[in-house]
Write a protein that holds these residues in place. Structure first.
Motif, PDB file in Angstrom:
ATOM      1  N   GLU A   1      39.890  56.942  47.011  1.00  0.00           N
ATOM      2  CA  GLU A   1      40.797  56.486  45.960  1.00  0.00           C
ATOM      3  C   GLU A   1      40.992  54.976  46.048  1.00  0.00           C
ATOM      4  O   GLU A   1      41.039  54.272  45.034  1.00  0.00           O
ATOM      5  CB  GLU A   1      42.150  57.189  46.087  1.00  0.00           C
ATOM      6  N   TYR A   2      41.126  54.494  47.271  1.00  0.00           N
ATOM      7  CA  TYR A   2      41.301  53.055  47.490  1.00  0.00           C
ATOM      8  C   TYR A   2      40.092  52.283  46.963  1.00  0.00           C
ATOM      9  O   TYR A   2      40.237  51.277  46.269  1.00  0.00           O
ATOM     10  CB  TYR A   2      41.504  52.801  48.982  1.00  0.00           C
ATOM     11  N   LEU A   3      38.901  52.763  47.282  1.00  0.00           N
ATOM     12  CA  LEU A   3      37.681  52.083  46.841  1.00  0.00           C
ATOM     13  C   LEU A   3      37.569  52.069  45.321  1.00  0.00           C
ATOM     14  O   LEU A   3      37.100  51.088  44.725  1.00  0.00           O
ATOM     15  CB  LEU A   3      36.458  52.751  47.465  1.00  0.00           C
ATOM     16  N   ASP A   4      37.992  53.143  44.680  1.00  0.00           N
ATOM     17  CA  ASP A   4      37.978  53.175  43.214  1.00  0.00           C
ATOM     18  C   ASP A   4      38.895  52.099  42.638  1.00  0.00           C
ATOM     19  O   ASP A   4      38.527  51.389  41.691  1.00  0.00           O
ATOM     20  CB  ASP A   4      38.435  54.551  42.708  1.00  0.00           C
ATOM     21  N   LYS A   5      40.088  51.959  43.217  1.00  0.00           N
ATOM     22  CA  LYS A   5      41.035  50.954  42.738  1.00  0.00           C
ATOM     23  C   LYS A   5      40.526  49.538  43.013  1.00  0.00           C
ATOM     24  O   LYS A   5      40.855  48.599  42.283  1.00  0.00           O
ATOM     25  CB  LYS A   5      42.399  51.158  43.402  1.00  0.00           C
TER      26      LYS A   5
ATOM     27  N   TRP B   1      44.553  40.289  46.356  1.00  0.00           N
ATOM     28  CA  TRP B   1      45.615  40.710  45.444  1.00  0.00           C
ATOM     29  C   TRP B   1      45.443  42.183  45.068  1.00  0.00           C
ATOM     30  O   TRP B   1      46.405  42.952  45.052  1.00  0.00           O
ATOM     31  CB  TRP B   1      45.602  39.833  44.201  1.00  0.00           C
ATOM     32  N   ASP B   2      44.198  42.598  44.767  1.00  0.00           N
ATOM     33  CA  ASP B   2      43.944  43.997  44.427  1.00  0.00           C
ATOM     34  C   ASP B   2      44.274  44.911  45.596  1.00  0.00           C
ATOM     35  O   ASP B   2      44.748  46.043  45.407  1.00  0.00           O
ATOM     36  CB  ASP B   2      42.472  44.183  44.032  1.00  0.00           C
ATOM     37  N   ASN B   3      44.046  44.435  46.803  1.00  0.00           N
ATOM     38  CA  ASN B   3      44.326  45.223  48.001  1.00  0.00           C
ATOM     39  C   ASN B   3      45.808  45.549  48.117  1.00  0.00           C
ATOM     40  O   ASN B   3      46.187  46.675  48.449  1.00  0.00           O
ATOM     41  CB  ASN B   3      43.856  44.447  49.240  1.00  0.00           C
TER      42      ASN B   3
ATOM     43  N   MET C   1      50.587  52.707  54.259  1.00  0.00           N
ATOM     44  CA  MET C   1      49.177  52.333  54.442  1.00  0.00           C
ATOM     45  C   MET C   1      48.961  50.920  53.923  1.00  0.00           C
ATOM     46  O   MET C   1      49.544  50.542  52.911  1.00  0.00           O
ATOM     47  CB  MET C   1      48.281  53.296  53.665  1.00  0.00           C
ATOM     48  N   MET C   2      48.118  50.181  54.618  1.00  0.00           N
ATOM     49  CA  MET C   2      47.790  48.831  54.172  1.00  0.00           C
ATOM     50  C   MET C   2      46.333  48.532  54.487  1.00  0.00           C
ATOM     51  O   MET C   2      45.861  48.798  55.593  1.00  0.00           O
ATOM     52  CB  MET C   2      48.683  47.805  54.853  1.00  0.00           C
ATOM     53  N   GLY C   3      45.636  48.015  53.500  1.00  0.00           N
ATOM     54  CA  GLY C   3      44.263  47.597  53.719  1.00  0.00           C
ATOM     55  C   GLY C   3      44.208  46.177  54.256  1.00  0.00           C
ATOM     56  O   GLY C   3      45.019  45.338  53.874  1.00  0.00           O
TER      57      GLY C   3
ATOM     58  N   ALA D   1      46.652  48.192  45.416  1.00  0.00           N
ATOM     59  CA  ALA D   1      46.068  49.496  45.710  1.00  0.00           C
ATOM     60  C   ALA D   1      46.768  50.156  46.895  1.00  0.00           C
ATOM     61  O   ALA D   1      47.064  51.362  46.869  1.00  0.00           O
ATOM     62  CB  ALA D   1      44.573  49.334  46.009  1.00  0.00           C
ATOM     63  N   SER D   2      47.053  49.374  47.931  1.00  0.00           N
ATOM     64  CA  SER D   2      47.705  49.915  49.125  1.00  0.00           C
ATOM     65  C   SER D   2      49.095  50.453  48.795  1.00  0.00           C
ATOM     66  O   SER D   2      49.487  51.546  49.231  1.00  0.00           O
ATOM     67  CB  SER D   2      47.807  48.832  50.203  1.00  0.00           C
ATOM     68  N   LYS D   3      49.849  49.684  48.014  1.00  0.00           N
ATOM     69  CA  LYS D   3      51.204  50.113  47.651  1.00  0.00           C
ATOM     70  C   LYS D   3      51.164  51.367  46.788  1.00  0.00           C
ATOM     71  O   LYS D   3      51.940  52.311  46.993  1.00  0.00           O
ATOM     72  CB  LYS D   3      51.918  48.989  46.911  1.00  0.00           C
ATOM     73  N   ALA D   4      50.257  51.396  45.809  1.00  0.00           N
ATOM     74  CA  ALA D   4      50.170  52.545  44.907  1.00  0.00           C
ATOM     75  C   ALA D   4      49.832  53.827  45.662  1.00  0.00           C
ATOM     76  O   ALA D   4      50.434  54.886  45.427  1.00  0.00           O
ATOM     77  CB  ALA D   4      49.121  52.277  43.826  1.00  0.00           C
TER      78      ALA D   4
END
Length: 318
Positions: free
Chosen positions: A85-89, A131-133, A1-3, A136-139
């Motif tokens: 979860e993505y939005l939280d990160k 950078w946060d994206n 997955m990737m944002g 978060a995407s990798k995690a």
């Protein structure tokens, strides 16, 4: 997955219409906006943005893209849970939100529209989002055992548009040219012939290079924004390592090594061969050929096995 972070915009109308009017679009989640009528959705977003009139680009837009390999295991509920979860990160919360699923491509994907003016009339910052994206995407990809992308070479270039299209054009061109040049100056010259600019960033008051950027037309990116391998340090190192490798002498082939060993041993055996022991020369050649074919000690053990069998009258034909 990737944002994919879409640049903050000014028009909720254009963004919401793109997300909700797409063929077979599904609204999976709405918070703080009415989702049963598109014009009410737009009106609700615009009403809250007025709480902070100084923020011109109030439209937040992110696309969450999943691999086609994950499609069979992705229900709407699971995609929505991952989106939250993505939005939280990403620290995007306490604001109006709309999450829409699109079904127009092979890969499942969601569009998240949010108001950068939150419920407290404060601005949701976007300065570190790219950078946060990535983090978060990798995690989340690892946590949910999703398919990990194999790199830019697998991206469908024909579907790219605008900024992304230029970014991949730069990536392909820089990668190709860097395999042919001998230093950074040559890289700059060759890219210029293709209409690509290359600029250095220097440490304040010095000639020490700290970074690099590339430009084409109206677009300009840092090397690391295009790909981590295109930062100044990594790009320069890759070119230097390739030059060093090219300068190293090629390793002789097995056949060449065999011929050289035969030549050297023939010279050493020359006195003995001149006294009527020519069979030793044939034996030597046979031994070297056997080693080359069967390999080292294993071949010797194998030959010993067949010699013993032959003595016992149990010779087995190869």
């Amino acid at each position: 997955m990737m944002g994919k972070i879409v640049k903050s915009g000014k028009s909720f109308k254009g963004c919401v219409e793109y997300c909700m009017l797409k063929n077979k679009a599904e609204v999976l989640f709405a918070d703080g906006v009415r989702a049963d009528d598109i014009y009410q959705t737009i009106a609700d977003f615009n009403m809250q943005r007025k709480l902070n009139v100084d923020l011109g680009q109030a439209v937040g837009h992110i696309a969450l893209n999943f691999s086609p390999e994950d499609a069979p295991n992705l229900t709407n509920e699971k995609m929505l849970a991952i989106a939250h979860e993505y939005l939280d990160k990403m620290k995007i919360s306490d604001t109006q939100m709309l999450i829409v699923k699109h079904n127009d491509t092979r890969h499942p994907h969601l569009h998240i529209v949010y108001n950068r003016v939150n419920n407290q009339a404060k601005t949701i910052k976007d300065s570190m989002q790219r950078w946060d994206n990535v983090k978060a995407s990798k995690a989340l990809t690892l946590k949910h055992s999703l398919h990990m992308s194999q790199g830019k070479q697998h991206v469908n270039r024909l579907r790219l548009k605008g900024l992304d299209q230029v970014k991949y054009q730069l990536y392909d061109a820089i990668k190709a040219v860097s395999q042919k040049v001998r230093n950074m100056d040559e890289l700059q010259q060759q890219l210029k012939k293709q209409g690509i600019g290359m600029q250095y960033k220097y440490k304040s008051g010095t000639q020490e290079v700290q970074g690099i950027s590339f430009s084409k037309g109206q677009y300009k990116f840092k090397g690391s924004e295009i790909d981590r391998s295109l930062s100044y340090g990594r790009l320069k190192t890759a070119i230097n390592e390739r030059i060093v490798q090219e300068q190293q002498p090629a390793r002789p082939s097995l056949a060449d090594q065999l011929r050289e060993r035969i030549r050297q041993n023939s010279q050493q055996q020359a006195p003995a061969l001149s006294h009527g022991t020519g069979n030793k020369g044939h034996a030597l050649i046979g031994t070297l050929l056997e080693e080359a074919h069967f390999g080292g000690q294993d071949a010797q053990d194998d030959s010993e096995f067949y010699r013993k069998r032959k003595k016992k009258g149990q010779y087995i034909s190869r």
